[in-house]
Design an enzyme around this catalytic site. Structure first.
Site, PDB file in Angstrom:
ATOM      1  N   TRP A   1      18.791  55.400 116.722  1.00  0.00           N
ATOM      2  CA  TRP A   1      18.594  54.919 118.093  1.00  0.00           C
ATOM      3  C   TRP A   1      19.679  53.875 118.399  1.00  0.00           C
ATOM      4  O   TRP A   1      19.928  52.996 117.566  1.00  0.00           O
ATOM      5  CB  TRP A   1      17.206  54.303 118.200  1.00  0.00           C
ATOM      6  CG  TRP A   1      16.847  53.729 119.535  1.00  0.00           C
ATOM      7  CD1 TRP A   1      17.064  54.293 120.753  1.00  0.00           C
ATOM      8  CD2 TRP A   1      16.199  52.481 119.773  1.00  0.00           C
ATOM      9  NE1 TRP A   1      16.575  53.479 121.732  1.00  0.00           N
ATOM     10  CE2 TRP A   1      16.046  52.366 121.166  1.00  0.00           C
ATOM     11  CE3 TRP A   1      15.718  51.461 118.952  1.00  0.00           C
ATOM     12  CZ2 TRP A   1      15.433  51.263 121.757  1.00  0.00           C
ATOM     13  CZ3 TRP A   1      15.116  50.370 119.530  1.00  0.00           C
ATOM     14  CH2 TRP A   1      14.977  50.273 120.924  1.00  0.00           C
TER      15      TRP A   1
ATOM     16  N   LYS B   1       4.667  54.784 124.372  1.00  0.00           N
ATOM     17  CA  LYS B   1       4.913  56.225 124.533  1.00  0.00           C
ATOM     18  C   LYS B   1       3.612  57.011 124.461  1.00  0.00           C
ATOM     19  O   LYS B   1       3.301  57.794 125.342  1.00  0.00           O
ATOM     20  CB  LYS B   1       5.856  56.713 123.450  1.00  0.00           C
ATOM     21  CG  LYS B   1       7.017  55.780 123.158  1.00  0.00           C
ATOM     22  CD  LYS B   1       8.265  56.193 123.853  1.00  0.00           C
ATOM     23  CE  LYS B   1       9.379  55.216 123.528  1.00  0.00           C
ATOM     24  NZ  LYS B   1      10.615  55.493 124.193  1.00  0.00           N
TER      25      LYS B   1
ATOM     26  N   ASP C   1      10.112  52.437 111.789  1.00  0.00           N
ATOM     27  CA  ASP C   1      10.057  52.416 113.248  1.00  0.00           C
ATOM     28  C   ASP C   1       9.140  53.562 113.678  1.00  0.00           C
ATOM     29  O   ASP C   1       9.469  54.741 113.514  1.00  0.00           O
ATOM     30  CB  ASP C   1      11.468  52.581 113.830  1.00  0.00           C
ATOM     31  CG  ASP C   1      11.479  52.370 115.348  1.00  0.00           C
ATOM     32  OD1 ASP C   1      10.400  52.514 115.965  1.00  0.00           O
ATOM     33  OD2 ASP C   1      12.539  52.078 115.910  1.00  0.00           O
TER      34      ASP C   1
HETATM   35  C1  LMR Z   1      14.950  56.003 124.176  1.00  0.00           C
HETATM   36  O1  LMR Z   1      15.504  56.095 123.082  1.00  0.00           O
HETATM   37  O2  LMR Z   1      15.276  56.661 125.170  1.00  0.00           O
HETATM   38  C2  LMR Z   1      13.775  55.061 124.308  1.00  0.00           C
HETATM   39  O3  LMR Z   1      13.474  54.488 123.076  1.00  0.00           O
HETATM   40  C3  LMR Z   1      13.934  54.072 125.374  1.00  0.00           C
HETATM   41  C4  LMR Z   1      14.929  52.999 125.062  1.00  0.00           C
HETATM   42  O4  LMR Z   1      14.571  51.833 125.195  1.00  0.00           O
HETATM   43  O5  LMR Z   1      16.069  53.310 124.688  1.00  0.00           O
END
Ligand code: LMR
Length: 395
Positions: free
Chosen positions: A127, A244, A209
């Site tokens: 991420w 979510k 996570d």
């Molecule tokens: C995403 O990866 O789209 C979500 O976790 C929202 C974010 O805050 O990036």
């Protein structure tokens, strides 16, 4: 002082979603931020959540501050949902946080303060916000391989070899409990056992996570990784998002759970987690956590919510199937069947940054620059259009 500040680049996910909102084209399609959408393209308020809110409206008696650690019944329910029966709750310390991001930041601040010099291993890719969160707390981020050369499967041996060779005792590793963001590629149960074996033997602290519990195989099934880790590790950190699976995005609902070796260690750790919260956001907001606690604390509402989570997961899976079937008809340039094995909202489509840009400019189709697609943004209505656009971008 502020005259010469350079402009920061837009956030690769939230910045794109803002650009989408500003796009005047009426046929635009948003597959960017990880937000669930129903078959009408709306992000619904779950029925169980609405009912809990009704009850809260009638019964809530105060808007006074919550304790620094948050709502106790919320914290207990979230910790229990994340660890199931793998560990007794008296060995856990949970603080409520503003979303999963807030949970990661509390964990990072806590570790950065008490264990200076700690490094964290992140999967390549991960991420986009992980690195910034940990580095903001002074934790050095390192990357381990995750994807195989085909970009659609996990290269477990490369991941484990890197950890065996380069990790040091006291390092942390950020592991996505399920629905890996951005790839949708999760370790299976056997792979989790191997990961746990290596992290435990190397003395690496897992930070899990857990942003998408319920979106992979099911609320309990998705704890497979946590359970495998807890068989080998007496200590770990879990960063949960409830934004979510309860559709409570804007309420920012999350929690950080620390598992300690003993109840006494958990109690001491809680006092330090509270210190980390106090100098950050002082204490968390009440509403979202009250909704979650109300739903999880009432057998009927909980059943209704579980059915709604199953419904969201199943819809995403159906869209994966329909998208793959369409792409198989439309193009032989790429075999999209790998999407069927991926879990959760995200799919790493293999689209290049140039193709992604072409889709945005020419087709008003918004996809994250890495090629990550939010499958939950697909609907029966937009599917034919977006599939044709993607097929065209490949030719
Ligand atoms: C995403 O990866 O789209 C979500 O976790 C929202 C974010 O805050 O990036």
């Amino acid at each position: 002082m502020f005259d010469h500040l350079p402009t920061a680049p837009a956030d690769p996910i939230l910045g794109l979603s803002q650009a989408f909102r500003a796009d005047p084209r009426s046929d635009k399609i948003d597959l960017t931020v990880g937000v669930y959408k129903d078959e009408t393209g709306a992000t619904p308020i779950l029925k169980s959540v609405k009912e809990a809110e009704k009850r809260l409206l009638e019964q809530e008696t105060t808007k006074g501050y919550l304790p620094i650690e948050g709502l106790p019944e919320f914290n207990r329910a979230v910790a229990a949902m994340a660890v199931q029966n793998a560990v007794s709750l008296d060995r856990t310390a949970t603080v409520q946080s503003p979303g999963g991001t807030g949970a990661c930041r509390v964990a990072a601040d806590f570790v950065g303060r008490h264990f200076p010099g700690t490094r964290i291993w992140l999967s390549n890719p991960t991420w986009v916000n992980h690195q910034s969160i940990f580095e903001a707390a002074g934790i050095k981020a390192l990357v381990h391989p995750y994807l195989a050369a085909d970009k659609v499967s996990l290269d477990l041996s490369a991941m484990l070899e890197t950890l065996k060779k380069d990790a040091k005792p006291g390092d942390m590793i950020c592991l996505h409990a399920c629905c890996h963001n951005p790839t949708g590629i999760d370790p299976d149960a056997a792979a989790w056992e191997q990961i746990a074996e290596v992290t435990a033997s190397k003395g690496i602290l897992p930070l899990v996570d857990f942003a998408y519990q319920g979106f992979g195989d099911g609320l309990v099934e998705d704890t497979v990784g946590v359970q495998a880790l807890l068989k080998k590790h007496e200590e770990l950190l879990i960063c949960s998002s409830l934004s979510k699976n309860f559709g409570l995005y804007s309420e920012r609902v999350g929690a950080m759970t620390l598992v300690a070796k003993s109840p006494a260690a958990a109690t001491a750790a809680l006092s330090q987690l509270k210190a980390a919260v106090r100098c950050n956001y002082s204490n968390p907001p009440r509403h979202g956590a009250s909704v979650v606690a109300t739903v999880l604390g009432d057998a009927d509402l909980r059943r209704q919510w579980e059915a709604e989570v199953n419904g969201m997961r199943n819809r995403i899976h159906t869209m994966r199937e329909k998208f793959v079937a369409l792409m198989t008809k439309l193009t032989d340039k790429r075999d999209f069947r790998f999407l069927l094995k991926q879990k959760g909202m995200f799919s790493y489509s293999g689209l290049t940054p140039m193709q992604v840009d072409w889709l945005k400019q020419n087709k008003a189709l918004y996809i994250v620059g890495s090629g990550r697609i939010n499958v939950a943004g697909m609907t029966e209505k937009n599917l034919p259009v977006l599939a044709e656009a993607i097929a065209e971008s490949l030719s």
